[in-house]
Scaffold this motif. Structure first.
Motif, PDB file in Angstrom:
ATOM      1  N   ALA A  57     -18.442   7.489   0.934  1.00 55.86           N
ATOM      2  CA  ALA A  57     -18.706   7.080   2.307  1.00 55.86           C
ATOM      3  C   ALA A  57     -18.404   8.173   3.325  1.00 55.86           C
ATOM      4  CB  ALA A  57     -17.890   5.839   2.635  1.00 55.86           C
ATOM      5  N   ALA A  58     -17.668   9.216   2.924  1.00 52.09           N
ATOM      6  CA  ALA A  58     -17.206  10.213   3.886  1.00 52.09           C
ATOM      7  C   ALA A  58     -18.369  10.882   4.600  1.00 52.09           C
ATOM      8  CB  ALA A  58     -16.352  11.265   3.183  1.00 52.09           C
TER       9      ALA A  58
ATOM     10  N   SER B  88     -11.501   5.666   8.135  1.00 49.65           N
ATOM     11  CA  SER B  88     -12.700   5.338   8.918  1.00 49.65           C
ATOM     12  C   SER B  88     -13.998   5.604   8.179  1.00 49.65           C
ATOM     13  CB  SER B  88     -12.713   6.164  10.210  1.00 49.65           C
ATOM     14  OG  SER B  88     -12.881   7.546   9.899  1.00 49.65           O
ATOM     15  N   GLY B  89     -13.940   6.411   7.115  1.00 58.50           N
ATOM     16  CA  GLY B  89     -15.177   6.855   6.474  1.00 58.50           C
ATOM     17  C   GLY B  89     -15.667   8.172   7.027  1.00 58.50           C
ATOM     18  N   TYR B  90     -14.961   8.727   8.028  1.00 55.37           N
ATOM     19  CA  TYR B  90     -15.308  10.042   8.562  1.00 55.37           C
ATOM     20  C   TYR B  90     -14.336  11.084   8.020  1.00 55.37           C
ATOM     21  CZ  TYR B  90     -18.346   7.812  12.012  1.00 55.37           C
ATOM     22  OH  TYR B  90     -19.347   7.093  12.613  1.00 55.37           O
ATOM     23  N   GLU B  91     -14.856  12.254   7.741  1.00 58.63           N
ATOM     24  CA  GLU B  91     -14.032  13.384   7.336  1.00 58.63           C
ATOM     25  C   GLU B  91     -14.005  14.396   8.466  1.00 58.63           C
ATOM     26  OE1 GLU B  91     -13.827  16.825   3.840  1.00 58.63           O
ATOM     27  OE2 GLU B  91     -15.276  15.189   3.695  1.00 58.63           O
ATOM     28  N   LEU B  92     -12.823  14.589   9.053  1.00 55.82           N
ATOM     29  CA  LEU B  92     -12.709  15.458  10.218  1.00 55.82           C
ATOM     30  C   LEU B  92     -12.859  16.920   9.827  1.00 55.82           C
ATOM     31  CD1 LEU B  92      -9.702  13.787  12.060  1.00 55.82           C
ATOM     32  CD2 LEU B  92     -12.107  13.646  12.674  1.00 55.82           C
TER      33      LEU B  92
ATOM     34  N   GLN C 129     -16.669   6.778  19.292  1.00 58.31           N
ATOM     35  CA  GLN C 129     -15.770   6.610  20.444  1.00 58.31           C
ATOM     36  C   GLN C 129     -15.076   5.246  20.398  1.00 58.31           C
ATOM     37  OE1 GLN C 129     -17.407   4.721  23.608  1.00 58.31           O
ATOM     38  NE2 GLN C 129     -15.248   4.232  23.909  1.00 58.31           N
ATOM     39  N   GLN C 130     -15.813   4.209  20.040  1.00 59.50           N
ATOM     40  CA  GLN C 130     -15.245   2.861  19.993  1.00 59.50           C
ATOM     41  C   GLN C 130     -14.203   2.738  18.881  1.00 59.50           C
ATOM     42  OE1 GLN C 130     -18.814   0.535  19.648  1.00 59.50           O
ATOM     43  NE2 GLN C 130     -19.453   0.979  21.753  1.00 59.50           N
ATOM     44  N   TRP C 131     -14.480   3.344  17.724  1.00 58.36           N
ATOM     45  CA  TRP C 131     -13.493   3.339  16.647  1.00 58.36           C
ATOM     46  C   TRP C 131     -12.210   4.021  17.109  1.00 58.36           C
ATOM     47  CZ3 TRP C 131     -13.048   1.674  11.495  1.00 58.36           C
ATOM     48  CH2 TRP C 131     -11.941   2.205  10.807  1.00 58.36           C
ATOM     49  N   PHE C 132     -12.365   5.202  17.710  1.00 55.72           N
ATOM     50  CA  PHE C 132     -11.196   5.961  18.160  1.00 55.72           C
ATOM     51  C   PHE C 132     -10.383   5.161  19.171  1.00 55.72           C
ATOM     52  CE2 PHE C 132      -9.140   8.840  21.171  1.00 55.72           C
ATOM     53  CZ  PHE C 132      -8.315   9.554  20.303  1.00 55.72           C
TER      54      PHE C 132
END
Length: 256
Positions: free
Chosen positions: A20-21, A56-60, A220-223
């Motif tokens: 998912a990343a 979150s599923g995001y990789e920074l 933005q909403q997740w953050f």
């Protein structure tokens, strides 16, 4: 076993997060410790982002760049998010709730004192990038009229120039200044080199409340949701404490 079956079997063996990343490219200034400490890959603002996007599923992916360039690259779609933005500074971006408060001050060496903004006229003044836009119209007008005014990307050099008497006034966020001051003066080769006791601080500017900017509303909403949780459960303040400071304007010192 068919090829498709083997591929499906391999996919099922992979960690769920790796499937998912999705990369989240974040532009960060490379010279604002304790907020961003490039050579250590950490800092107050980087830690806030990591904590907020955990799970979150995001990789920074942090991109260390001059401040001015981060704005340009976000608007060009080459970044997904940037830090330290005020309303009105960007088009086509979604701003988070206020994340962090900076307090910019003027630093001089005695006997130079600054009582009001017009005292900066004629002095050698070194400020951070975009100071004209951030510090207000009155300051911008004075800066434009001063041929010895400069804006620089690397703040460590500003502090060093002041301590060596090569500039008359430095405009810098207070925690950043004190971080570099502590770093420079504790290095053995600098023992006795700088007149730290002559440093004077002048409070001319109101605190600046910064947001983070995202190209997608979903990010933005997740953050914002996660930042709210972090403030409520104490994680937000603990991140500041890890750097020897707090989010309060009363505690401005920071540890290298």
């Amino acid at each position: 076993m068919g090829l498709l079956t083997r591929l499906l079997s391999l996919i099922l063996l992979l960690p769920i997060g790796s499937l998912a990343a999705e990369p989240l490219r974040v532009g960060v200034s490379f010279a604002i410790p304790p907020y961003v400490i490039k050579h250590e890959g950490r800092g107050i603002e980087l830690d806030l982002l990591r904590e907020a996007f955990a799970g979150s599923g995001y990789e920074l992916e942090f991109n260390y760049l001059p401040l001015e360039r981060t704005f340009r690259m976000l608007e060009e779609g080459k970044l997904d998010a940037i830090i330290n933005v005020k309303p009105g500074m960007l088009n086509h971006a979604y701003l988070s709730q206020p994340v962090i408060t900076f307090h910019n001050r003027v630093f001089t060496l005695a006997p130079t004192t600054i009582q009001q903004m017009t005292d900066l006229k004629g002095l050698r003044v070194s400020a951070f990038q975009r100071a004209r836009q951030i510090l207000g119209a009155d300051f911008a007008r004075i800066a434009d009229q001063n041929p010895r005014y400069e804006e620089v990307a690397r703040q460590e050099g500003q502090v060093q120039k002041l301590l060596l008497g090569r500039t008359d006034a430095v405009i810098l966020e207070q925690r950043v200044f004190h971080y570099y001051l502590a770093q420079l003066t504790r290095e053995e080769q600098n023992a006795g080199r700088y007149s730290v006791g002559q440093v004077r601080e002048h409070d001319l500017f109101a605190p600046t409340h910064y947001h983070f900017a995202f190209r997608q509303a979903e990010q933005q909403q997740w953050f914002d949701r996660q930042l709210g949780k972090m403030r409520r459960d104490g994680r937000y303040e603990r991140i500041f404490a890890a750097y020897g400071t707090s989010s309060s304007a009363r505690n401005i010192k920071a540890s290298p």
